[in-house]
Structure formats: structure tokens, C-alpha cells
Design an enzyme around this catalytic site. Sequence first.
Site, PDB file in Angstrom:
ATOM      1  N   SER A 112      50.598  33.639  41.003  1.00 28.26           N
ATOM      2  CA  SER A 112      49.852  34.678  40.281  1.00 28.26           C
ATOM      3  C   SER A 112      50.201  36.032  40.873  1.00 28.26           C
ATOM      4  O   SER A 112      49.965  36.285  42.061  1.00 28.26           O
ATOM      5  CB  SER A 112      48.349  34.422  40.409  1.00 28.26           C
ATOM      6  OG  SER A 112      47.657  35.618  40.137  1.00 28.26           O
ATOM      7  N   HIS A 120      52.794  33.775  36.596  1.00 26.26           N
ATOM      8  CA  HIS A 120      51.455  33.901  36.023  1.00 26.26           C
ATOM      9  C   HIS A 120      50.975  35.352  36.115  1.00 26.26           C
ATOM     10  O   HIS A 120      50.942  35.936  37.200  1.00 26.26           O
ATOM     11  CB  HIS A 120      50.501  32.973  36.790  1.00 26.26           C
ATOM     12  CG  HIS A 120      49.117  32.897  36.220  1.00 26.26           C
ATOM     13  ND1 HIS A 120      48.778  32.068  35.168  1.00 26.26           N
ATOM     14  CD2 HIS A 120      47.983  33.543  36.561  1.00 26.26           C
ATOM     15  CE1 HIS A 120      47.486  32.205  34.898  1.00 26.26           C
ATOM     16  NE2 HIS A 120      46.976  33.098  35.727  1.00 26.26           N
ATOM     17  N   ASP A 132      47.898  37.967  35.298  1.00 28.07           N
ATOM     18  CA  ASP A 132      46.465  38.054  35.007  1.00 28.07           C
ATOM     19  C   ASP A 132      46.138  39.384  34.352  1.00 28.07           C
ATOM     20  O   ASP A 132      46.233  40.435  34.980  1.00 28.07           O
ATOM     21  CB  ASP A 132      45.674  37.887  36.305  1.00 28.07           C
ATOM     22  CG  ASP A 132      45.712  36.454  36.777  1.00 28.07           C
ATOM     23  OD1 ASP A 132      45.331  35.572  35.988  1.00 28.07           O
ATOM     24  OD2 ASP A 132      46.143  36.203  37.919  1.00 28.07           O
ATOM     25  N   MET A 160      43.415  41.730  32.740  1.00 29.70           N
ATOM     26  CA  MET A 160      41.958  41.950  32.782  1.00 29.70           C
ATOM     27  C   MET A 160      41.628  43.318  32.205  1.00 29.70           C
ATOM     28  O   MET A 160      42.350  44.287  32.456  1.00 29.70           O
ATOM     29  CB  MET A 160      41.458  41.883  34.220  1.00 29.70           C
ATOM     30  CG  MET A 160      41.864  40.623  34.954  1.00 29.70           C
ATOM     31  SD  MET A 160      41.113  40.542  36.580  1.00 29.70           S
ATOM     32  CE  MET A 160      41.923  39.094  37.250  1.00 29.70           C
ATOM     33  N   HIS A 180      47.736  35.310  31.081  1.00 30.25           N
ATOM     34  CA  HIS A 180      46.360  34.809  31.052  1.00 30.25           C
ATOM     35  C   HIS A 180      45.475  35.982  30.646  1.00 30.25           C
ATOM     36  O   HIS A 180      45.228  36.874  31.451  1.00 30.25           O
ATOM     37  CB  HIS A 180      46.032  34.282  32.466  1.00 30.25           C
ATOM     38  CG  HIS A 180      44.630  33.811  32.639  1.00 30.25           C
ATOM     39  ND1 HIS A 180      44.084  33.589  33.893  1.00 30.25           N
ATOM     40  CD2 HIS A 180      43.645  33.523  31.744  1.00 30.25           C
ATOM     41  CE1 HIS A 180      42.831  33.181  33.753  1.00 30.25           C
ATOM     42  NE2 HIS A 180      42.544  33.140  32.471  1.00 30.25           N
ATOM     43  N   MET A 191      42.335  37.708  30.129  1.00 26.61           N
ATOM     44  CA  MET A 191      40.899  37.744  30.417  1.00 26.61           C
ATOM     45  C   MET A 191      40.358  39.029  29.802  1.00 26.61           C
ATOM     46  O   MET A 191      39.969  39.968  30.495  1.00 26.61           O
ATOM     47  CB  MET A 191      40.668  37.697  31.935  1.00 26.61           C
ATOM     48  CG  MET A 191      40.946  36.318  32.512  1.00 26.61           C
ATOM     49  SD  MET A 191      41.205  36.350  34.300  1.00 26.61           S
ATOM     50  CE  MET A 191      42.930  36.794  34.344  1.00 26.61           C
ATOM     51  N   MET A 225      39.573  27.342  34.808  1.00 23.97           N
ATOM     52  CA  MET A 225      39.307  28.251  35.920  1.00 23.97           C
ATOM     53  C   MET A 225      38.522  27.492  36.990  1.00 23.97           C
ATOM     54  O   MET A 225      37.551  26.810  36.680  1.00 23.97           O
ATOM     55  CB  MET A 225      38.441  29.439  35.465  1.00 23.97           C
ATOM     56  CG  MET A 225      39.090  30.440  34.540  1.00 23.97           C
ATOM     57  SD  MET A 225      40.451  31.421  35.221  1.00 23.97           S
ATOM     58  CE  MET A 225      39.955  31.802  36.861  1.00 23.97           C
ATOM     59  N   PHE A 273      39.000  38.180  40.033  1.00 22.41           N
ATOM     60  CA  PHE A 273      39.574  38.580  41.318  1.00 22.41           C
ATOM     61  C   PHE A 273      40.390  37.438  41.925  1.00 22.41           C
ATOM     62  O   PHE A 273      40.048  36.274  41.728  1.00 22.41           O
ATOM     63  CB  PHE A 273      38.461  38.979  42.298  1.00 22.41           C
ATOM     64  CG  PHE A 273      37.610  40.105  41.777  1.00 22.41           C
ATOM     65  CD1 PHE A 273      38.020  41.430  41.909  1.00 22.41           C
ATOM     66  CD2 PHE A 273      36.431  39.843  41.099  1.00 22.41           C
ATOM     67  CE1 PHE A 273      37.264  42.473  41.384  1.00 22.41           C
ATOM     68  CE2 PHE A 273      35.668  40.872  40.565  1.00 22.41           C
ATOM     69  CZ  PHE A 273      36.082  42.189  40.718  1.00 22.41           C
ATOM     70  N   GLY A 297      41.891  35.568  45.483  1.00 21.70           N
ATOM     71  CA  GLY A 297      41.395  35.323  46.829  1.00 21.70           C
ATOM     72  C   GLY A 297      40.012  34.703  46.936  1.00 21.70           C
ATOM     73  O   GLY A 297      39.387  34.758  47.986  1.00 21.70           O
ATOM     74  N   ASP A 309      43.526  27.179  37.825  1.00 19.43           N
ATOM     75  CA  ASP A 309      43.715  28.568  38.251  1.00 19.43           C
ATOM     76  C   ASP A 309      42.520  29.051  39.072  1.00 19.43           C
ATOM     77  O   ASP A 309      41.402  29.090  38.579  1.00 19.43           O
ATOM     78  CB  ASP A 309      43.869  29.432  36.988  1.00 19.43           C
ATOM     79  CG  ASP A 309      44.170  30.885  37.295  1.00 19.43           C
ATOM     80  OD1 ASP A 309      44.402  31.227  38.463  1.00 19.43           O
ATOM     81  OD2 ASP A 309      44.181  31.681  36.335  1.00 19.43           O
ATOM     82  N   GLY A 310      42.788  29.396  40.312  1.00 10.50           N
ATOM     83  CA  GLY A 310      41.747  29.970  41.172  1.00 10.50           C
ATOM     84  C   GLY A 310      41.555  29.181  42.443  1.00 10.50           C
ATOM     85  O   GLY A 310      41.152  28.020  42.412  1.00 10.50           O
ATOM     86  N   GLY A 364      47.680  32.435  43.782  1.00  2.53           N
ATOM     87  CA  GLY A 364      47.932  33.832  44.124  1.00  2.53           C
ATOM     88  C   GLY A 364      47.915  34.018  45.622  1.00  2.53           C
ATOM     89  O   GLY A 364      48.956  33.997  46.296  1.00  2.53           O
ATOM     90  N   SER A 365      46.708  34.151  46.175  1.00  3.96           N
ATOM     91  CA  SER A 365      46.606  34.388  47.618  1.00  3.96           C
ATOM     92  C   SER A 365      47.169  33.219  48.421  1.00  3.96           C
ATOM     93  O   SER A 365      47.710  33.415  49.513  1.00  3.96           O
ATOM     94  CB  SER A 365      45.139  34.654  48.009  1.00  3.96           C
ATOM     95  OG  SER A 365      44.315  33.641  47.497  1.00  3.96           O
TER      96      SER A 365
HETATM   97  C1  DX5 Z   1      41.450  35.060  38.614  1.00  3.92           C
HETATM   98  C2  DX5 Z   1      42.849  34.834  38.121  1.00  3.92           C
HETATM   99  C3  DX5 Z   1      43.669  33.927  38.982  1.00  3.92           C
HETATM  100  C4  DX5 Z   1      43.728  34.367  40.412  1.00  3.92           C
HETATM  101  C5  DX5 Z   1      44.386  33.368  41.282  1.00  3.92           C
HETATM  102  O1  DX5 Z   1      40.727  35.754  37.659  1.00  3.92           O
HETATM  103  O2  DX5 Z   1      42.872  34.278  36.837  1.00  3.92           O
HETATM  104  O3  DX5 Z   1      44.971  33.769  38.458  1.00  3.92           O
HETATM  105  O4  DX5 Z   1      44.388  35.557  40.557  1.00  3.92           O
HETATM  106  O5  DX5 Z   1      44.390  33.895  42.568  1.00  3.92           O
HETATM  107  P1  DX5 Z   1      43.985  33.023  43.808  1.00  3.92           P
HETATM  108  O6  DX5 Z   1      44.980  31.923  43.862  1.00  3.92           O
HETATM  109  O7  DX5 Z   1      44.069  33.979  44.947  1.00  3.92           O
HETATM  110  O8  DX5 Z   1      42.594  32.506  43.572  1.00  3.92           O
HETATM  111 ZN    ZN Z   2      44.930  33.586  36.026  1.00  3.00          ZN
END
Ligand code: DX5
Ligand code: ZN
Length: 221
Positions: A9, A34, A36, A38, A67, A69, A138, A144, A146, A177-178, A199-200
Site C-alpha cells: 500500500s 495498492h 488508497d 480517500m 481502493h 474510500m 477491511m 489511516f 499503521g 487490507d489493514g 503498508g506499514s
Molecule cells: C486503510 C487502507 C489500507 C492501509 C494499509 O484505510 O485502506 O490500505 O493503508 O496500511 P497498513 O498495512 O499500514 O495497515
Molecule cells: Zn486500502
Amino acid sequence: MKKYKIAPSLLSSDFANLGRDVEMCSELGADIIHVDVMDGHFVPNITIGPMIVKAIRPYTKLPIDCHLMIENPDRYIPDFADSGADMISVHTEAVPHLHRTLSFIKSFNKKAGIALNPITPLEYAFSAAEYSDFILLMSVNPGFGGQQFIESYLKRAENLREFLDKNGLNHVEIEVDGGVKNDNVEKIAKAGATMLVSGSGLFSGDFKTNINKMREILDRI
Ligand code: DX5
Ligand code: ZN
């Protein structure tokens, strides 16, 4: 074709060096990029739009997974399709006519995904599943990077996989995801996810070490 796909991500990448990070993901063995998106309405945060997707498109041959959102995603689907996205998911909570929206995404020859917030009943995706290519579960509240993986929701992937397989929808993939990291990716994959967004978990510390480890864990399953 690999069974398990790793989808870094970009939310946790270096936004000042997005092109470089996208290239790095491709070179170090990612399967999907990926992104994100928002809007500050559907989720509290604001990130990136189609112009940025267009800007990173030349940096990779991998599929770009947007994705969304955002509220009223139908309004922006053509722009994301034009920007070079290959996969587009919309949140069922943001879409009143899911079948119409999924068909709209497919009319651009893009893979269509249904995204569900952690507490949205799986049933919301059941009747639309046959019109989708993938379902994004999710495992944190969207908005966010992390955040901590919500353990109790692991069962959702199992239940969804069971529903899909029972209904002849084995081709529909599950994306989780997450909070996906090397210490939980094995159980998430075993629960039925074949697309793992992280992501993180990948960008914190050394990306190469993290993604190699994730690949090794997934290859062993
Ligand atoms: C959250 C996002 C995810 C997120 C994943 O709203 O949809 O894609 O960034 O990041 P980590 O892996 O750090 O939870
Ligand atoms: Zn995502």
C-alpha cells in the site's frame, strides 16, 4: 500465476518519491500496487486522486489497484479508469446500486471489487459477489495506515471463502487490507485471502527484507 499476491500500500511509501517507491515495489517482487484513495468524507483522511495514479503509471507494469474510500465513487470511476488503474474497488457502504457500479467499472475493462468495512455484514457482498472480481475485507477502520489488525475479523475471510466456494465463485479473490504484517500474514492467507495488502508492514524498516520474508512465508503455505 502465483496463488498469493503481495500488494504494497503506497499509503506508507514516501509521497515525495512515489515514482521511485513504485519502481522499488516492482523490482523487489510485489504483485500489485495498492493505492488508497480517500476524500475526507467517507473517511477522515485525504490522500490522492487520479492525477497521481496517472503520474505513477509509467513507473510499473504491475496492476494498479485503486481502493476508493470515497463518497459517490461512480462520479470518479471514469477518471480512475483513464488514469491507468487496472483494478477498482468501491465501498458497499458508499454505493446505493452496487450492481450498477460494478458493471460500470467493468465497462472500462477493469477488475471490479467490493470493499467492506470491518463491521459491515458479509451478506452485503453476497448477492453482488458474482458480478465482482474480488472482495476487499477491511481489517482495520479505513482512513489511516499503521493500525492494528482486528483479530476477531479473521473469521470473516473464512466465512466469505466458504460462501464463494459453495456458490461456484472460486474465481472471486479475497483481498485483506489493514494491519497485515509478517507476523500475521500466514493465518490471513490460510483463512482464504489471496491478495494481501500491506503498508506499514512492508515500508517500515527495510522494504526488501520485509517483502522477501512475506514471500517466503506465503510460498511455504
Ligand atoms: C486503510 C487502507 C489500507 C492501509 C494499509 O484505510 O485502506 O490500505 O493503508 O496500511 P497498513 O498495512 O499500514 O495497515
Ligand atoms: Zn486500502
